[in-house]
Structure formats: C-alpha cells, structure tokens
Write an enzyme that holds these catalytic residues in place. Structure first.
Site, PDB file in Angstrom:
ATOM      1  N   ALA A  13       0.613  -1.256   0.191  1.00 38.54           N
ATOM      2  CA  ALA A  13       0.083   0.091  -0.017  1.00 38.54           C
ATOM      3  C   ALA A  13       0.794   1.134   0.038  1.00 38.54           C
ATOM      4  CB  ALA A  13      -0.996   0.031   1.192  1.00 38.54           C
ATOM      5  N   ARG A  18      10.464   7.199  -1.494  1.00 42.68           N
ATOM      6  CA  ARG A  18      12.174   7.925  -1.904  1.00 42.68           C
ATOM      7  C   ARG A  18      13.083   7.826  -3.072  1.00 42.68           C
ATOM      8  NH1 ARG A  18      13.792   3.732   3.216  1.00 42.68           N
ATOM      9  NH2 ARG A  18      11.197   3.594   3.006  1.00 42.68           N
ATOM     10  N   ALA A 384      16.710  -3.569 -54.687  1.00 42.02           N
ATOM     11  CA  ALA A 384      17.063  -2.224 -53.923  1.00 42.02           C
ATOM     12  C   ALA A 384      15.851  -1.511 -53.699  1.00 42.02           C
ATOM     13  CB  ALA A 384      18.300  -2.104 -54.336  1.00 42.02           C
ATOM     14  N   SER A 409      15.153  -2.717 -59.608  1.00 35.55           N
ATOM     15  CA  SER A 409      15.242  -2.131 -58.372  1.00 35.55           C
ATOM     16  C   SER A 409      14.720  -0.486 -57.852  1.00 35.55           C
ATOM     17  CB  SER A 409      16.264  -1.616 -57.829  1.00 35.55           C
ATOM     18  OG  SER A 409      17.342  -2.631 -57.998  1.00 35.55           O
TER      19      SER A 409
HETATM   20  C1  UD1 Z   1      10.729  -2.182   6.168  1.00 36.43           C
HETATM   21  C2  UD1 Z   1      10.921  -2.154   8.195  1.00 36.43           C
HETATM   22  C3  UD1 Z   1      12.608  -2.778   7.989  1.00 36.43           C
HETATM   23  C4  UD1 Z   1      13.062  -3.937   7.254  1.00 36.43           C
HETATM   24  C5  UD1 Z   1      12.907  -3.213   5.658  1.00 36.43           C
HETATM   25  C6  UD1 Z   1      13.050  -3.737   5.107  1.00 36.43           C
HETATM   26  C7  UD1 Z   1       9.296  -1.507   9.389  1.00 36.43           C
HETATM   27  C8  UD1 Z   1       8.707  -0.885  10.062  1.00 36.43           C
HETATM   28  N1  UD1 Z   1      10.174  -1.472   9.047  1.00 36.43           N
HETATM   29  O1  UD1 Z   1      10.737  -1.116   6.109  1.00 36.43           O
HETATM   30  O2  UD1 Z   1      12.906  -2.874   9.435  1.00 36.43           O
HETATM   31  O3  UD1 Z   1      14.113  -4.067   7.731  1.00 36.43           O
HETATM   32  O4  UD1 Z   1      11.050  -3.237   5.161  1.00 36.43           O
HETATM   33  O5  UD1 Z   1      12.740  -4.231   3.407  1.00 36.43           O
HETATM   34  O6  UD1 Z   1       8.387  -2.756   8.903  1.00 36.43           O
HETATM   35  N2  UD1 Z   1       3.134  -0.304   3.025  1.00 36.43           N
HETATM   36  C9  UD1 Z   1       2.173  -1.114   3.281  1.00 36.43           C
HETATM   37  N3  UD1 Z   1       1.703  -0.322   3.659  1.00 36.43           N
HETATM   38  C10 UD1 Z   1       2.128   1.044   4.835  1.00 36.43           C
HETATM   39  C11 UD1 Z   1       3.127   0.944   4.522  1.00 36.43           C
HETATM   40  C12 UD1 Z   1       3.832   0.549   3.744  1.00 36.43           C
HETATM   41  O7  UD1 Z   1       1.118  -1.466   2.472  1.00 36.43           O
HETATM   42  O8  UD1 Z   1       1.247   1.935   5.734  1.00 36.43           O
HETATM   43  C13 UD1 Z   1       3.998  -1.692   2.668  1.00 36.43           C
HETATM   44  C14 UD1 Z   1       4.891  -0.991   1.446  1.00 36.43           C
HETATM   45  O9  UD1 Z   1       3.840  -0.877   0.650  1.00 36.43           O
HETATM   46  C15 UD1 Z   1       6.044  -1.868   1.778  1.00 36.43           C
HETATM   47  C16 UD1 Z   1       6.212  -3.021   2.968  1.00 36.43           C
HETATM   48  O10 UD1 Z   1       4.975  -2.762   3.011  1.00 36.43           O
HETATM   49  O11 UD1 Z   1       6.381  -2.814   0.093  1.00 36.43           O
HETATM   50  C17 UD1 Z   1       7.737  -1.773   3.682  1.00 36.43           C
HETATM   51  O12 UD1 Z   1       7.238  -0.493   3.710  1.00 36.43           O
HETATM   52  P1  UD1 Z   1       8.668  -0.109   3.293  1.00 36.43           P
HETATM   53  O13 UD1 Z   1       7.826   1.347   3.587  1.00 36.43           O
HETATM   54  O14 UD1 Z   1       9.510   0.019   2.191  1.00 36.43           O
HETATM   55  O15 UD1 Z   1       9.421  -0.046   4.625  1.00 36.43           O
HETATM   56  P2  UD1 Z   1      10.410   0.119   4.560  1.00 36.43           P
HETATM   57  O16 UD1 Z   1      11.114   1.742   5.458  1.00 36.43           O
HETATM   58  O17 UD1 Z   1      11.489  -0.692   3.785  1.00 36.43           O
HETATM   59 MG    MG Z   2      10.794  -0.805   1.700  1.00 40.24          MG
END
Ligand code: UD1
Ligand code: MG
Length: 504
Positions: A13, A18, A384, A409
């Site tokens: 979600a 980043r 050609a 050609s």
């Molecule tokens: C997360 C972990 C971190 C881990 C890393 C590995 C947490 C707080 N941190 O960080 O410990 O080392 O993954 O890659 O979990 N997502 C949702 N709903 C939300 C937020 C995120 O579905 O409200 C989904 C994102 O789409 C993503 C996944 O959860 O696919 C992970 O979220 P992301 O923001 O990438 O977490 P990281 O900062 O990478």
């Molecule tokens: Mg991540």
C-alpha cells in the site's frame, strides 16, 4: 503446512516516497515485471489458501495488477504503517487461517525455496514469529535484529531509532515473516505510533510478542541479496541487475552461449534453444522464443519474436511480434514490425522494413525496401529500393506478388496490386496495374538518347569562357577592398542593372 492453515499477505500500500516517482512503488519494474508480480510469483507455489495484497497508494492500479494473478486485495486507506497494514489484512483473513507468511511488495528477489525454509523453521520451532534476516555489509536503512543471549530475537530496531551500541549490528530485518496469528493479533492492537514517522510499525510487534512469552526466531537468508528492498532508484537498479543475472544464468545452464553476459538484457518469459549464440548488447524482450543454433548478433532487439532453428539476426536489427522460420536471415539494420512472417530460407537485408507481410520460402529483399501488407510467394527477388505503397491516405491496401517474380530496383507498387508468378518488373517502375504471370511490367518514362549532345555542350561552355577572358575589365575607379572577409557568408545576389551584375 496444509494449505488451509495459512495465508500469504503482501504489503503493497505504500507510496515509495524515496523513489521520487508518480508511480506507486510496487508498480515499478525490475527483471521485466512489476515488483509486486515478482513477489506474487515467488509466493504462489507455497500453496497458501489465499494470497492477500494490502493496497492503498494507487490502489486501483495495484489491484488491477494482482487480481489477474489470483490475489485478493484489501484497501488500506490511509496508510499508517506496516503494522496498520496487517491490521487491515486481518479483516480479510478473519478466523480462516492459523498462520500468515508476510512479504513486502518491494522485495522481488525472494525465492519460493527461502520462504518454504522459513515456514519449516517456524513450525519446527513452534514460534510465535519467525523473521527472515540477512547479514548485509551496509545495513543502513534497514531495521536491525536484536538477538538475546539464547539467539532468539528480542526485537527489531528501525534505523531512525538505533542507539550507538546498535548501529554496528549488520543483521537486518527483511520484512518477511511467518506469524502464528493467534499470537500476533493481540500484539497488533497494542502498537503505538511513537516513532519517527508516527506510524504503526509491524516491527514493534516483535518486542510485544516477547512480552507475552512468545518465541521469536530469525532465520538468516543463505543469499543476502534475496532480501533487498527497492526503496530508492539505486536499489531498484541493483535488484533489476540481480534478476537479469538470474535469467541469463538459467539460459547459460541450458546450453545458450551469451557473450559479455552483463550487457545482455533478457525478459523472464523468453525461451532460447541450446547452441544459440547471443552477442553483446542484445535485448530479448516479452515472450520471445528462439530455437536452437540461432545467432543473434550485437545490438539487436527482439520483442515477442518467434525464431525457429538456425536463424541469423545480423547486427542492429529490430524484430517485433514477427515469425522467422528455419534458416532465415535478417539484417544488418533490418526492421521487422508486427506481423512479419519469413518462411524457410527467406532473407531480409540492410535498411529493409517489413510489416504485416509474408515472404515465401527463399525469397529475398536485401536492400533499402519497405514491404507492408504484402504477400510474396517463394523464390522471389525484391530489388533494392522497392516500396509497397500500401497506404492511400485513408486505408491500408494489400500487395500480392507471386512466386519466382523478379522485382527490379526502385519499384513502387501502388496497392491494391497483384503481380503474377514468374513476372518481371522493370527497374524504376511505378506499378499501378496488375501484372499477369510471366509478363514483363514496365511503368516508367521512355528513355531518349541524344547522340553527341554532351560533347557539343562542353564545346559551347569552353567557347564562352575564353571570350570572357579576352575582354579587358572596364574600371573607372579602383574598387573598394571588401571588409573582413567571412568565407562562410554567401555573397549577396547582385541587383539587376548594378555594375557587378553587368560585369557578369
Ligand atoms: C521495512 C521494515 C524494516 C525492514 C525493511 C526491509 C517496518 C517499520 N520496517 O522498512 O525493518 O528492514 O522493511 O525492506 O516495517 N506498506 C504498506 N502500508 C503502509 C506502509 C508500508 O502496505 O502503511 C508496504 C509498502 O508498500 C512496502 C512494505 O510495506 O511494500 C514495506 O514498507 P517500506 O516503507 O518499504 O518499509 P521500509 O522502510 O523498507
Ligand atoms: Mg522497503
């Protein structure tokens, strides 16, 4: 584990701030597929009773991507963190499963085997949670695994909350877990957003599970690259590189020669037969299928192309949605567009474009030609510079050329038009009427030769030059010197009646 006991939850979600993108993170592509599709494909063979994707950012697009793959979606709106995402998933899971395998949608390198091993560890360890971890040389950005003296896990600390004693820990959380749900649910409701992002972190559930006496294990991934996330463009590029490398390695294992493999890009569904040689800087895309003993030379791009055995694609050719039969040869610099079909032994040479056309067995179009909406019989030679004029400004029209035809050609074939078997077309013809079998079609202005004309012309030119040289120049006063001469500037044309014009 029986399928009825567990579900897979894919967290997808998040926005992916980043990545600095207008596209939701899990819809970015790596290794020729969206990130979330890569994850779904890794999870599907586990045989869970249900695959559930938590969607939120660009929910409709993510849903449309995963539903054809047999995944149910649940909407997380707004997105308040990974822990909140699991609380949303809970509504879809209900009481139906005992365990959940949780995978983030941005970890496309994970393999089914690794997930299977994680589940085994979880079940044999009778754990409340089992985390897939990895040792990374550069753990920055990941949550760190805090182990207890007995090696079990006490908690996960996110990058933003690390203290000085924890900063050097290089065992990181992959965000891939197996949870026993009856243990997890009471902890999830206790999560608090007391962190840097004011979100509910799923990682905080680990310490809470410990407090409730649950066992938390961490299994270290044998290949640390499998857990790489795609939070930045640099990580996305790295993950794409690894997936491409895996595909090439599989083809090398299957007996395909790939020269300078790191320069060759091959989509996941591409098939290549043994003893085919792929030269540097080639791209094989989509559902391209290549037979055995083919040569794909440097710089060529094939998408959704089907090549039978022993086909040669010479350098810098582009082949899309086309079919090349046994022993055909195209290029260099050929462009086969959608619906080009070359029958056995046909050849297409440099700067030839073919669209929606069939070239019969052994037929050749070797130079500077456009063939569109054409059906050409066997052993015909296309000279050609031949052009099928298939478009009349409104619609496309067909050209039919028989077998054993010789097209001279620089022939323009104004479609719709038919040329019978064995016919000849004179070079430089603009053909607007059908040519019967075995006839010669000539459709150009008749040539006229004027004997001695050129010699006479040369004599006249020489005479006028010597007459001009004999005349003394008429000058009343010295001409002013031209200003700073600029050799690039064109002299202004002399005005009618001016002195300079008269001098000429
Ligand atoms: C997360 C972990 C971190 C881990 C890393 C590995 C947490 C707080 N941190 O960080 O410990 O080392 O993954 O890659 O979990 N997502 C949702 N709903 C939300 C937020 C995120 O579905 O409200 C989904 C994102 O789409 C993503 C996944 O959860 O696919 C992970 O979220 P992301 O923001 O990438 O977490 P990281 O900062 O990478
Ligand atoms: Mg991540």
């Amino acid at each position: 584990m029986p399928a009825s006991d567990f579900v897979v939850v894919i967290l997808g979600a998040g926005k992916g701030t980043r990545l600095r993108s207008g596209l939701a993170k899990v819809l970015h592509r790596a290794g020729g597929r969206t990130l979330i599709e890569q994850v779904v494909r890794a999870c599907r063979p586990l045989g869970a009773r249900e695959l559930i994707a938590v969607v939120g950012h660009q929910a409709d697009d993510v849903k449309a991507t995963v539903e054809p793959l047999g995944v149910t979606s649940v909407l997380q709106q707004p997105q308040r963190g990974t822990g909140h995402a699991m609380l949303v998933a809970r509504r879809a899971i209900g009481q139906r499963a005992k365990y959940a395998v949780v995978v983030p949608g941005d970890a496309p390198l994970i393999r089914t085997e690794t997930l299977r091993a994680l589940v085994r560890t979880h079940l044999t360890g009778n754990a409340a949670a089992t985390i897939l971890s990895a040792h990374l040389a550069d753990p920055a950005g990941y949550g760190r695994i805090i182990r207890k003296p007995d090696d079990r896990v006490a908690g996960i600390v996110e990058q933003s909350a690390l203290d000085d004693t924890q900063r050097d820990i290089n065992e990181v959380n992959s965000s891939i877990y197996c949870f026993t749900l009856e243990n997890l649910w009471p902890c999830l409701v206790k999560l608090r957003p007391d962190n840097f992002h004011k979100e509910l972190y799923l990682t905080d559930a680990i310490a809470l599970l410990n407090q409730r006496g649950g066992t938390v294990l961490a299994e270290v991934a044998a290949d640390a690259r499998e857990i790489l996330g795609c939070n930045t463009r640099a990580e996305l590029a790295e993950v794409d590189r690894v997936l491409r490398e895996r595909k090439r390695a599989a083809l090398l294992d299957a007996g395909v020669t790939i020269q300078l493999p790191e320069t060759v890009l091959i989509d996941p569904e591409v098939e290549v037969g043994a003893d085919t040689v792929i030269e540097p800087c080639v791209q094989l895309l989509g559902k391209t299928r290549i037979g055995a003993g083919c040569v794909i030379r440097t710089g060529s791009v094939l998408s959704d192309a089907v090549l039978e055995n022993n086909v040669t694609v010479r350098p810098h050719s582009v082949v899309s949605a086309s079919r090349l039969a046994e022993g055909t040869m195209v290029g260099p610099f050929a462009h086969l567009r959608d619906g080009a079909h070359l029958l056995a032994g046909a050849r297409v040479g440099n700067f030839v474009e073919v669209k929606k056309s069939v070239l019969g067995e052994g037929t050749k179009a070797m130079h500077l030609t456009y063939l569109g909406d054409a059906k050409i019989g066997s052993k015909t030679n296309i000279g050609a510079g031949t052009i099928t004029c298939n478009y009349d400004g409104v619609s496309k029209n067909p050209t039919t050329i028989g077998k054993g035809v010789f097209v001279g050609s620089d022939t323009a074939l104004v479609a719709p038009i038919r040329v019978g078997d064995g016919a000849y077309i004179a070079a430089g013809s603009t053909v607007t009427e059908n040519i019967p079998a075995d006839a010669l079609g000539i459709a150009r202005g008749r040539q006229v030769n004027k004997p001695g004309w050129a010699a006479q012309r040369r004599r006249e030119v020489a005479a006028s030059k010597s007459k001009a040289a004999a005349k003394p120049p008429k000058r009343s006063r010295p001409r002013p010197r031209p200003k700073a001469a600029n050799p690039r500037r064109k002299a202004a044309p002399a005005r009618k009646g001016s002195k300079s014009a008269r001098r000429r």
